[in-house]
Design a protein around this motif. Structure first.
Motif, PDB file in Angstrom:
ATOM      1  N   ARG A 127      85.016 -56.128  54.427  1.00  0.00           N
ATOM      2  CA  ARG A 127      86.466 -55.924  54.456  1.00  0.00           C
ATOM      3  C   ARG A 127      86.939 -55.198  53.196  1.00  0.00           C
ATOM      4  NH1 ARG A 127      87.941 -61.538  57.497  1.00  0.00           N
ATOM      5  NH2 ARG A 127      85.727 -61.838  57.109  1.00  0.00           N
ATOM      6  N   ALA A 259      89.602 -52.701  61.901  1.00  0.00           N
ATOM      7  CA  ALA A 259      88.799 -53.585  62.749  1.00  0.00           C
ATOM      8  C   ALA A 259      87.369 -53.721  62.235  1.00  0.00           C
ATOM      9  CB  ALA A 259      88.782 -53.051  64.183  1.00  0.00           C
ATOM     10  N   ALA A 260      86.841 -52.658  61.632  1.00  0.00           N
ATOM     11  CA  ALA A 260      85.431 -52.645  61.239  1.00  0.00           C
ATOM     12  C   ALA A 260      85.115 -53.655  60.152  1.00  0.00           C
ATOM     13  CB  ALA A 260      85.025 -51.246  60.779  1.00  0.00           C
ATOM     14  N   PRO A 262      86.353 -56.896  59.215  1.00  0.00           N
ATOM     15  CA  PRO A 262      86.034 -58.265  59.640  1.00  0.00           C
ATOM     16  C   PRO A 262      84.899 -58.341  60.649  1.00  0.00           C
ATOM     17  CG  PRO A 262      88.180 -57.551  60.504  1.00  0.00           C
ATOM     18  CD  PRO A 262      87.760 -56.546  59.481  1.00  0.00           C
ATOM     19  N   LEU A 263      84.798 -57.348  61.554  1.00  0.00           N
ATOM     20  CA  LEU A 263      83.709 -57.367  62.524  1.00  0.00           C
ATOM     21  C   LEU A 263      82.352 -57.222  61.844  1.00  0.00           C
ATOM     22  CD1 LEU A 263      85.222 -55.191  65.418  1.00  0.00           C
ATOM     23  CD2 LEU A 263      84.771 -57.652  65.449  1.00  0.00           C
ATOM     24  N   THR A 264      82.281 -56.341  60.847  1.00  0.00           N
ATOM     25  CA  THR A 264      81.021 -56.142  60.130  1.00  0.00           C
ATOM     26  C   THR A 264      80.648 -57.375  59.328  1.00  0.00           C
ATOM     27  OG1 THR A 264      81.442 -53.762  59.996  1.00  0.00           O
ATOM     28  CG2 THR A 264      79.799 -54.657  58.488  1.00  0.00           C
ATOM     29  N   ASP A 265      81.640 -58.045  58.735  1.00  0.00           N
ATOM     30  CA  ASP A 265      81.359 -59.279  58.010  1.00  0.00           C
ATOM     31  C   ASP A 265      80.782 -60.341  58.937  1.00  0.00           C
ATOM     32  OD1 ASP A 265      81.933 -58.778  55.301  1.00  0.00           O
ATOM     33  OD2 ASP A 265      84.081 -58.948  55.659  1.00  0.00           O
ATOM     34  N   ARG A 266      81.201 -60.348  60.185  1.00  0.00           N
ATOM     35  CA  ARG A 266      80.723 -61.356  61.142  1.00  0.00           C
ATOM     36  C   ARG A 266      79.372 -60.982  61.734  1.00  0.00           C
ATOM     37  NH1 ARG A 266      84.257 -65.031  63.293  1.00  0.00           N
ATOM     38  NH2 ARG A 266      83.132 -64.974  65.284  1.00  0.00           N
ATOM     39  N   THR A 271      78.183 -54.817  65.592  1.00  0.00           N
ATOM     40  CA  THR A 271      79.347 -53.943  65.397  1.00  0.00           C
ATOM     41  C   THR A 271      78.922 -52.476  65.454  1.00  0.00           C
ATOM     42  OG1 THR A 271      80.475 -55.592  64.032  1.00  0.00           O
ATOM     43  CG2 THR A 271      81.215 -53.310  63.829  1.00  0.00           C
ATOM     44  N   MET A 309      84.814 -46.603  63.195  1.00  0.00           N
ATOM     45  CA  MET A 309      84.320 -47.974  63.136  1.00  0.00           C
ATOM     46  C   MET A 309      82.835 -48.029  62.788  1.00  0.00           C
ATOM     47  SD  MET A 309      84.822 -51.002  65.983  1.00  0.00           S
ATOM     48  CE  MET A 309      86.549 -50.584  66.197  1.00  0.00           C
ATOM     49  N   PRO A 313      79.938 -50.466  58.890  1.00  0.00           N
ATOM     50  CA  PRO A 313      78.619 -51.091  59.060  1.00  0.00           C
ATOM     51  C   PRO A 313      77.473 -50.234  58.543  1.00  0.00           C
ATOM     52  CG  PRO A 313      79.568 -50.473  61.194  1.00  0.00           C
ATOM     53  CD  PRO A 313      80.638 -50.340  60.178  1.00  0.00           C
TER      54      PRO A 313
END
Length: 423
Positions: A127, A259-260, A262-266, A271, A309, A313
């Motif tokens: 993030r 969007a990228a 928080p998605l990458t952190d998860r 992603t 996006m 990542p």
């Protein structure tokens, strides 16, 4: 959010503006200097060449330079390049100014990504990196359209003088807001540190990540390079609407960057897979939606979102896999993105020249995105077999990046919390 991230975003805004605004000013530059528009187009290539050469070179030179000092120096070189561009007396010197402007681009984002990750709280490194990249995406919404309009009204040199001023503001913000982050003390001097960086860059997973960027992101530029011609020649929009179309693409990029993170952190690899797969699908869809104005504009936003996006990542991937010496790998990732820029534009142009039609770059881009996805999947499989993938690595992202950049996890959180008060 640490204020240091704001300083990085301001610098990214200036870099993004100068990178893309030349595309809108090419007719004005060509007319002023007495060259053809295709010849003026080499000014875009000169910047990209500067990025490709400068990213690994300057990152390698600065391996033992404190991060804040390195960021300020790189921004100073960027500012000097834009001033040289604004004052260039002829085409040759303008080419040199553009190349000089591009030299610090990749190294700045490489070092900036390491700094952002170090300042992030645990589990939020991606993030933080995405926040820095927001400056790049906002440049496509605000900086590029306003810079183009300014250049058309007051002359193209005025645009680059304004970017020079932005560079000076960014240097001041970096000096005030970015805390001092000590380099890791591992002994051996600059030569040993450079050896570590080069060795980390040669890691198989790092190389596969860079290759994914070259092919996957080339899918975006295969279409973006000819988007103006597509919407005027096929969609039937007026030439005056091109600025709006490009701004919509920038809106999509911003949404993708938001969007990228928080998605990458998860889940990093899912992603990346999802973004590349979605990019391929939406590029195919554009082949059909381009004929309907409202559908074409909506698809442009989605292409910008899923295309951008992929950047966070990919940046986090190479930093993880080069965790003990991430700076050179992170900078080289931007060389890969600019190779994707040049390669995608070439592939899309080749399809048009072959007589496949104005919409053919969309299909070419889809193929390139699928190739990038295939490379990413192969890399993921190999990583899993090597025992270094999976949830364990993803859950430890912030700690790994911070440790690899040369600071303990507690120091990274402390530096972020102290912000501007730390020198």
């Amino acid at each position: 959010m640490p204020l240091a991230l704001l300083a990085l975003a301001v610098a990214a805004f200036g870099i993004g503006t100068t990178e893309f605004v030349m595309m809108g000013l090419l007719p004005d530059v060509a007319d002023d200097l007495g060259v053809s528009v295709p010849t003026a187009g080499h000014l875009v290539s000169a910047y990209a060449l500067g990025v490709v050469v400068g990213a690994p070179l300057l990152a390698a030179v600065g391996v033992r330079v404190p991060r804040r000092r390195m960021l300020i120096a790189l921004m100073g070189l960027f500012t000097l390049g834009n001033l040289a561009t604004a004052l260039a007396p002829g085409y040759g010197t303008l080419l040199a100014g553009r190349a000089l402007s591009g030299l610090p681009h990749g190294a700045f984002f490489g070092v900036g990504a390491v700094v952002a990750a170090r300042l992030a709280r645990e589990g939020r490194a991606a993030r933080a990196v995405a926040t820095m990249f927001l400056g790049l995406t906002v440049a496509n919404i605000v900086g590029v359209p306003l810079g183009t309009a300014l250049g058309q009204q007051l002359g193209w040199r005025a645009t680059f003088l304004v970017v020079t001023a932005i560079g000076l503001v960014a240097m001041a913000a970096l000096a005030v807001l970015v805390p001092h982050l000590p380099l890791e003390r591992r002994g051996g001097g600059a030569g040993r540190e450079l050896t570590r960086e080069v060795r980390a860059l040669g890691d198989r997973q790092v190389l596969l990540g860079l290759l994914t960027a070259v092919f996957g992101f080339a899918g975006v530029f295969a279409l973006y390079s000819y988007l103006a011609s597509m919407v005027t020649e096929v969609t039937g929009l007026a030439d005056s609407s091109v600025t709006v179309v490009l701004a919509l693409f920038g809106v999509g990029m911003t949404l993708g960057a938001l969007a990228a993170g928080p998605l990458t952190d998860r889940a990093l690899r899912p992603t990346l897979y999802g973004a590349l797969g979605a990019l391929a699908l939406v590029l195919v869809a554009f082949r059909f939606t381009v004929h309907v104005p409202w559908a074409a504009l909506a698809t442009v936003v989605v292409i910008g979102a899923v295309g951008f996006m992929t950047t966070t990542p990919l940046q986090m991937l190479v930093m993880e896999k080069a965790r003990h010496a991430p700076t050179l790998a992170a900078a080289s990732n931007h060389s890969a993105f600019n190779l994707a820029n040049a390669g995608g534009a070439w592939a899309g142009g080749t399809a048009i020249a072959a007589g496949w039609g104005w919409t053919s770059p969309a299909l070419v881009g889809a193929v390139l995105a699928v190739v990038g996805l295939a490379i990413a999947v192969v890399a993921g499989v190999l990583d899993g077999r090597g025992g270094r993938g999976g949830r364990g690595v993803l859950a430890r992202r912030s700690r790994v990046v911070a440790r690899g950049a040369g600071v303990r996890e507690g120091e990274a959180r402390g530096a972020g919390a102290r912000g501007a008060g730390v020198r």
